[in-house]
Design a protein around this motif. Structure first.
Motif, PDB file in Angstrom:
ATOM      1  N   VAL A 116      37.263  32.540  36.356  1.00 42.45           N
ATOM      2  CA  VAL A 116      38.529  33.595  35.694  1.00 42.45           C
ATOM      3  C   VAL A 116      38.570  34.631  36.134  1.00 42.45           C
ATOM      4  O   VAL A 116      39.460  35.491  36.501  1.00 42.45           O
ATOM      5  N   SER A 117      37.415  35.576  36.204  1.00 45.22           N
ATOM      6  CA  SER A 117      36.921  36.820  36.854  1.00 45.22           C
ATOM      7  C   SER A 117      37.431  36.855  38.164  1.00 45.22           C
ATOM      8  O   SER A 117      38.265  37.832  38.586  1.00 45.22           O
ATOM      9  N   ARG A 118      37.106  35.995  38.921  1.00 47.28           N
ATOM     10  CA  ARG A 118      37.531  36.018  40.290  1.00 47.28           C
ATOM     11  C   ARG A 118      38.989  35.888  40.520  1.00 47.28           C
ATOM     12  O   ARG A 118      39.788  36.559  41.432  1.00 47.28           O
ATOM     13  N   SER A 119      39.485  34.963  39.658  1.00 45.86           N
ATOM     14  CA  SER A 119      41.106  34.909  39.638  1.00 45.86           C
ATOM     15  C   SER A 119      41.837  36.173  39.259  1.00 45.86           C
ATOM     16  O   SER A 119      42.795  36.389  39.708  1.00 45.86           O
ATOM     17  N   TRP A 120      41.325  36.641  38.208  1.00 41.14           N
ATOM     18  CA  TRP A 120      41.945  38.282  37.936  1.00 41.14           C
ATOM     19  C   TRP A 120      41.813  39.007  39.066  1.00 41.14           C
ATOM     20  O   TRP A 120      42.854  39.617  39.283  1.00 41.14           O
ATOM     21  N   PHE A 121      40.961  39.172  39.702  1.00 42.03           N
ATOM     22  CA  PHE A 121      40.823  39.878  40.910  1.00 42.03           C
ATOM     23  C   PHE A 121      41.603  39.791  42.010  1.00 42.03           C
ATOM     24  O   PHE A 121      42.263  40.476  42.614  1.00 42.03           O
ATOM     25  N   GLU A 122      41.756  38.357  42.352  1.00 42.78           N
ATOM     26  CA  GLU A 122      42.551  37.841  43.466  1.00 42.78           C
ATOM     27  C   GLU A 122      43.959  38.162  42.911  1.00 42.78           C
ATOM     28  O   GLU A 122      44.807  38.608  43.956  1.00 42.78           O
ATOM     29  N   LEU A 123      44.370  37.895  41.675  1.00 39.80           N
ATOM     30  CA  LEU A 123      45.638  38.385  41.280  1.00 39.80           C
ATOM     31  C   LEU A 123      46.091  39.971  41.439  1.00 39.80           C
ATOM     32  O   LEU A 123      47.143  40.227  41.746  1.00 39.80           O
TER      33      LEU A 123
END
Length: 195
Positions: A116-123
């Protein structure tokens, strides 16, 4: 007649200058927003990495402490109640399975937190890129009407992307919860209900 044409031309030039100034102001604001967004994304990524690392360490420490405490409790329990032989072995196996399930669940949640942390950064990075593309569209507009239409479309797309991105993250989180639930469902109490 020439005077009237010059007056109309002057008004037209003045209007174009106001539009150009408005576009320049919008571009400057967008560039400042872009820089702020880049800085914000970097800080969010850094915070996310630190939070993930801290959460994983806390989770590991908690699981190790719970495992150690459960083993000690199970040992005291079996000694106090006088479980011997098969009962003691069954109790020890059940305790081991329970702790393994808790550990697997902790690993699932830890991985989900990282994802989820990685996803927020990518988003955040994708949104920043979309903002730059939108800025390019705005600067290419040829009239106030076109500028306003593009700006409205960009706002609509931004909200749409936010909803889609939030849904994707929620679905990832739900999958992690389902996986954790399956971990506990696979640990069935062993025979004997007197424990």
């Amino acid at each position: 007649m020439t005077l009237n044409q010059n007056g109309n031309q002057g008004k037209h030039n003045e209007q174009e200058a106001r539009i150009a100034d408005a576009v320049k102001a919008q571009v400057n604001t967008a560039e400042q927003g872009s820089r702020a967004a880049r800085d914000g994304i970097s800080k969010i990524a850094e915070f996310g990495d630190k939070a993930t690392e801290h959460s994983q360490q806390t989770l590991r420490t908690g699981i190790e402490a719970a495992s150690h405490h459960a083993r000690e409790t199970a040992d005291r329990f079996t000694r106090t109640l006088g479980f011997t032989g098969a009962d003691a072995e069954r109790l020890a196996n059940q305790s081991k399975q329970n702790m393994e399930a808790v550990t697997r669940c902790g690993n699932v949640f830890s991985q989900a937190l990282q994802d989820v942390s990685r996803s927020w950064f990518e988003l955040g990075q994708k949104q920043w890129q979309r903002n730059l593309e939108g800025l390019n569209k705005l600067t290419a507009s040829k009239s106030v009407h076109e500028f306003t239409a593009i700006q409205g479309e960009l706002v609509r797309e931004g909200v749409q992307h936010m909803v889609q991105d939030s849904r994707a993250i929620a679905e990832r989180s739900l999958r992690a919860v389902d996986e954790a639930s399956k971990t506990f469902a696979n640990v069935a109490p062993q025979g004997g209900s007197h424990i």
